[in-house]
Structures are given as structure tokens and as C-alpha cells.
Design a protein around this motif. Structure first.
Motif, PDB file in Angstrom:
ATOM      1  N   THR A   1       8.654   2.318   4.497  1.00 44.58           N
ATOM      2  CA  THR A   1       9.733   1.600   4.170  1.00 44.58           C
ATOM      3  C   THR A   1      10.795   2.922   3.715  1.00 44.58           C
ATOM      4  O   THR A   1      11.940   2.462   3.900  1.00 44.58           O
ATOM      5  CB  THR A   1       9.587   0.624   2.822  1.00 44.58           C
ATOM      6  OG1 THR A   1       8.595  -0.316   3.326  1.00 44.58           O
ATOM      7  CG2 THR A   1      10.567   0.008   2.401  1.00 44.58           C
ATOM      8  N   ARG A   2      10.284   3.444   2.930  1.00 48.70           N
ATOM      9  CA  ARG A   2      11.281   4.595   2.362  1.00 48.70           C
ATOM     10  C   ARG A   2      11.735   5.359   3.480  1.00 48.70           C
ATOM     11  O   ARG A   2      13.177   5.632   3.600  1.00 48.70           O
ATOM     12  CB  ARG A   2      10.384   5.550   1.785  1.00 48.70           C
ATOM     13  CG  ARG A   2      11.262   6.818   0.945  1.00 48.70           C
ATOM     14  CD  ARG A   2      10.202   7.836   0.171  1.00 48.70           C
ATOM     15  NE  ARG A   2       9.630   7.218  -0.588  1.00 48.70           N
ATOM     16  CZ  ARG A   2       8.313   7.434  -0.861  1.00 48.70           C
ATOM     17  NH1 ARG A   2       7.513   7.826   0.071  1.00 48.70           N
ATOM     18  NH2 ARG A   2       7.716   6.820  -1.922  1.00 48.70           N
TER      19      ARG A   2
ATOM     20  N   PHE B   1       9.062  11.997  -2.918  1.00 48.13           N
ATOM     21  CA  PHE B   1       7.907  12.873  -2.550  1.00 48.13           C
ATOM     22  C   PHE B   1       6.694  12.075  -2.870  1.00 48.13           C
ATOM     23  O   PHE B   1       6.409  11.679  -4.190  1.00 48.13           O
ATOM     24  CB  PHE B   1       7.839  14.311  -2.876  1.00 48.13           C
ATOM     25  CG  PHE B   1       8.995  15.123  -2.458  1.00 48.13           C
ATOM     26  CD1 PHE B   1       9.788  14.843  -1.535  1.00 48.13           C
ATOM     27  CD2 PHE B   1       9.004  16.364  -3.182  1.00 48.13           C
ATOM     28  CE1 PHE B   1      10.858  15.620  -1.313  1.00 48.13           C
ATOM     29  CE2 PHE B   1      10.234  17.212  -2.877  1.00 48.13           C
ATOM     30  CZ  PHE B   1      11.017  16.727  -1.810  1.00 48.13           C
ATOM     31  N   GLN B   2       5.874  11.627  -2.032  1.00 48.67           N
ATOM     32  CA  GLN B   2       4.702  10.936  -2.259  1.00 48.67           C
ATOM     33  C   GLN B   2       3.726  11.183  -3.179  1.00 48.67           C
ATOM     34  O   GLN B   2       3.401  10.851  -4.155  1.00 48.67           O
ATOM     35  CB  GLN B   2       4.044  10.244  -0.990  1.00 48.67           C
ATOM     36  CG  GLN B   2       3.257   8.893  -1.070  1.00 48.67           C
ATOM     37  CD  GLN B   2       3.462   7.790  -0.564  1.00 48.67           C
ATOM     38  OE1 GLN B   2       4.922   7.664  -0.465  1.00 48.67           O
ATOM     39  NE2 GLN B   2       2.760   6.783  -0.204  1.00 48.67           N
TER      40      GLN B   2
ATOM     41  N   VAL C   1      13.528   2.288  -2.478  1.00 47.92           N
ATOM     42  CA  VAL C   1      12.791   3.556  -2.986  1.00 47.92           C
ATOM     43  C   VAL C   1      12.274   2.905  -4.562  1.00 47.92           C
ATOM     44  O   VAL C   1      12.477   3.856  -5.459  1.00 47.92           O
ATOM     45  CB  VAL C   1      14.128   4.337  -2.933  1.00 47.92           C
ATOM     46  CG1 VAL C   1      14.053   4.981  -1.736  1.00 47.92           C
ATOM     47  CG2 VAL C   1      15.353   4.078  -3.727  1.00 47.92           C
ATOM     48  N   MET C   2      12.190   1.796  -4.744  1.00 46.21           N
ATOM     49  CA  MET C   2      11.836   1.354  -6.286  1.00 46.21           C
ATOM     50  C   MET C   2      10.616   1.943  -6.783  1.00 46.21           C
ATOM     51  O   MET C   2      10.602   1.961  -8.059  1.00 46.21           O
ATOM     52  CB  MET C   2      11.713  -0.178  -6.248  1.00 46.21           C
ATOM     53  CG  MET C   2      10.649  -0.868  -5.516  1.00 46.21           C
ATOM     54  SD  MET C   2      10.784  -2.679  -5.445  1.00 46.21           S
ATOM     55  CE  MET C   2      10.584  -2.892  -7.150  1.00 46.21           C
ATOM     56  N   HIS C   3       9.877   2.514  -6.020  1.00 48.06           N
ATOM     57  CA  HIS C   3       8.517   3.163  -6.538  1.00 48.06           C
ATOM     58  C   HIS C   3       8.981   4.540  -6.699  1.00 48.06           C
ATOM     59  O   HIS C   3       7.775   5.165  -6.974  1.00 48.06           O
ATOM     60  CB  HIS C   3       7.391   2.819  -5.492  1.00 48.06           C
ATOM     61  CG  HIS C   3       7.156   1.552  -5.235  1.00 48.06           C
ATOM     62  ND1 HIS C   3       6.383   0.719  -6.027  1.00 48.06           N
ATOM     63  CD2 HIS C   3       7.678   0.698  -4.338  1.00 48.06           C
ATOM     64  CE1 HIS C   3       6.343  -0.396  -5.739  1.00 48.06           C
ATOM     65  NE2 HIS C   3       6.986  -0.585  -4.584  1.00 48.06           N
TER      66      HIS C   3
ATOM     67  N   THR D   1       0.818  -1.045  -0.169  1.00 50.00           N
ATOM     68  CA  THR D   1      -0.236   0.002   0.018  1.00 50.00           C
ATOM     69  C   THR D   1       0.859   1.186   0.091  1.00 50.00           C
ATOM     70  O   THR D   1       2.051   1.241   0.424  1.00 50.00           O
ATOM     71  CB  THR D   1      -0.795   0.038   1.230  1.00 50.00           C
ATOM     72  OG1 THR D   1       0.048   0.209   2.302  1.00 50.00           O
ATOM     73  CG2 THR D   1      -1.683  -1.151   1.388  1.00 50.00           C
ATOM     74  N   SER D   2       0.227   2.326  -0.149  1.00 55.47           N
ATOM     75  CA  SER D   2       0.945   3.430  -0.319  1.00 55.47           C
ATOM     76  C   SER D   2       1.658   3.905   1.079  1.00 55.47           C
ATOM     77  O   SER D   2       2.801   4.521   1.121  1.00 55.47           O
ATOM     78  CB  SER D   2       0.355   4.732  -0.936  1.00 55.47           C
ATOM     79  OG  SER D   2      -0.692   5.033  -0.191  1.00 55.47           O
ATOM     80  N   ASP D   3       0.974   3.500   2.042  1.00 60.46           N
ATOM     81  CA  ASP D   3       1.317   3.659   3.589  1.00 60.46           C
ATOM     82  C   ASP D   3       2.616   2.990   3.781  1.00 60.46           C
ATOM     83  O   ASP D   3       3.538   3.468   4.290  1.00 60.46           O
ATOM     84  CB  ASP D   3       0.498   3.288   4.602  1.00 60.46           C
ATOM     85  CG  ASP D   3      -0.702   4.367   4.787  1.00 60.46           C
ATOM     86  OD1 ASP D   3      -0.235   5.826   4.060  1.00 60.46           O
ATOM     87  OD2 ASP D   3      -1.457   4.223   5.586  1.00 60.46           O
TER      88      ASP D   3
END
Ligand SMILES: C[S@@+](CC[C@H](N)C(=O)[O-])C[C@H]1O[C@@H](n2cnc3c(N)ncnc32)[C@H](O)[C@@H]1O
Length: 212
Positions: free
Chosen positions: A11-12, A133-134, A174-176, A4-6
């Protein structure tokens, strides 16, 4: 199952906290000189493009352990004000330990929510952090709000956008995290009422300079 985005966010943040202690050595130590001057020429190039002057108020976003602090302080001098902002509290702890002085304010906060007054900065610089930045629209809009009219917004990396994106894809934490292409960055900046004055994306150097 996709995270999930959370989960991606946590993780980041954990990754940057875990790497805070060794960050400057890891990224900037030059094995042939033993000093933190691996990117000396790139910093010279970057700072030759920025209209910094004594007395300026500067927001250094995603500042990490403070690699930009000496370059910024040399230019804004004791009469300026520097805000060192990062969401990873351990980065700020290391940064404060190395650079504490009266005209530097250390802030643990997300770039999407900088706890600063409207129009308090002459320059906002996002060095080596923008892809992380998300919500990039929210971050650019919130950061641009802290700029004075006529202020300057900078995004820079010491790699091309392709190089940065490939680098992040290889690192699980940080793969996303992706740096948008030129059209994407131009659209983001337009939404925040920033006009791009200089756009450079080449091998070893990326820099956007925009005005408010
Ligand atoms: C690749 S490091 C670069 C640090 C520093 N600018 C340098 O070049 O050494 C990215 C930094 O951005 C910070 N960061 C990532 N996402 C952030 C966010 N949403 N808000 C504030 N800081 C963030 C990280 O904690 C990390 O310190």
C-alpha cells in the motif's frame, strides 16, 4: 482485521508511485512565488549542517523525484557522484526525467538492500523518508555499510518527530509509519555502529547527524 506487513508495504509503495508525478509541486511549490521554494530557509539550515564538499560520493535514500538533487550537486560538483535511490519506480522515472546527468546514478531498490559496494559513500542522507522503512534496524545497518569510515549518516525532516508522526497517522497509506523517539533512534544507530553527533528535534526541524 489488521493488514499484514506485506499489505502495508504494498500500500505504501503504491501510494508513492501514485503521487510521483505531482510530488514536487505538492510538497515544495510556494503559492506566493510560484516556485519550488516553499522550504528554502529549511534547506539552507539543513545544508549548513552537512559537511559536503566537491568530489564527495552521496547516497540520497528515499530520494523521491529528486528535491535534494540541485542542493547536493551544487556542493559535490561535477567531480562528485550522486546515488538517487528509491523503491518507487515512478519516483525514479520522474527524477531521472528532471535530473539525468553523467554523475548521477538512479537506483530502484529498497533502503534495506542498497545495491552498492561497501564503504563507497561519504554521506548517506535519509530526507523525509526514514519513518517509511519497514525494518529500520536492517535499513540503518545496510545503509551504514555503504559509508566509508568517517562517513556521515543523516536523517532529516522539516517537522518535529511528533509533527511527522501525527501527519502520518492522518494518511491511510502511511498510517503505520512511525519515527522512533530519541531513545529508539539512539538504540538503532548504536546497533549499526553509528555515533550520533548532533540530535535536533524541534518545531519545524528534525535532524540527526551521526558518524561511522
Ligand atoms: C515522503 S517521500 C519523500 C521523497 C523525497 N525525499 C522528498 O523529500 O521529496 C518518501 C520517499 O521514500 C521512498 N521510500 C519509502 N520507503 C522506502 C524504502 N523502504 N526504500 C526506499 N525508498 C523508500 C518513497 O517511495 C518516497 O519517494
Amino acid at each position: 482485521m489488521q493488514p499484514t506487513s506485506d499489505e502495508i508495504y504494498r500500500t505504501r509503495k503504491q501510494f508513492f508511485n501514485d503521487h510521483a508525478e505531482g510530488w514536487l509541486n505538492h510538497c515544495y511549490r510556494n503559492p506566493s512565488t510560484g516556485r519550488l521554494d516553499k522550504h528554502e530557509k529549511d534547506f539552507e539550515r539543513l545544508f549548513s549542517l552537512l559537511p559536503l564538499k566537491p568530489g564527495d560520493h552521496v547516497l540520497d535514500v528515499g530520494c523521491g523525484s529528486g528535491v535534494l538533487v540541485p542542493f547536493l550537486m551544487e556542493r559535490i560538483t561535477e567531480s562528485g557522484l550522486l546515488y538517487e535511490l528509491d523503491f518507487a519506480e515512478k519516483m525514479i522515472k520522474v527524477n531521472r526525467g528532471l535530473h539525468e546527468r553523467e554523475n548521477i546514478t538512479f537506483i530502484v531498490a529498497d533502503a534495506e538492500n542498497p545495491p552498492l559496494d561497501e564503504a563507497c559513500c561519504d554521506i548517506v542522507i535519509c530526507f523525509s523518508c526514514f519513518p517509511h522503512f519497514q525494518d529500520k534496524v536492517r535499513a540503518v545497518t545496510a545503509l551504514a555499510r555503504t559509508l566509508k569510515p568517517g562517513g556521515v549518516f543523516v536523517v532529516s525532516h522539516f517537522d518535529s518527530s511528533d509533527g511527522i508522526n501525527r501527519h502520518h497517522e492522518r494518511c491511510h497509506a502511511v498510517m503505520h509509519d512511525h519515527l522512533p523517539d530519541e531513545a529508539g533512534m539512539r538504540a538503532l544507530f548504536r546497533q549499526a555502529n553509528l555515533s550520533i553527533e548532533k540530535y535536533t528535534d524541534e518545531a519545524g526541524f528534525y535532524c540527526i547527524i551521526a558518524g561511522k
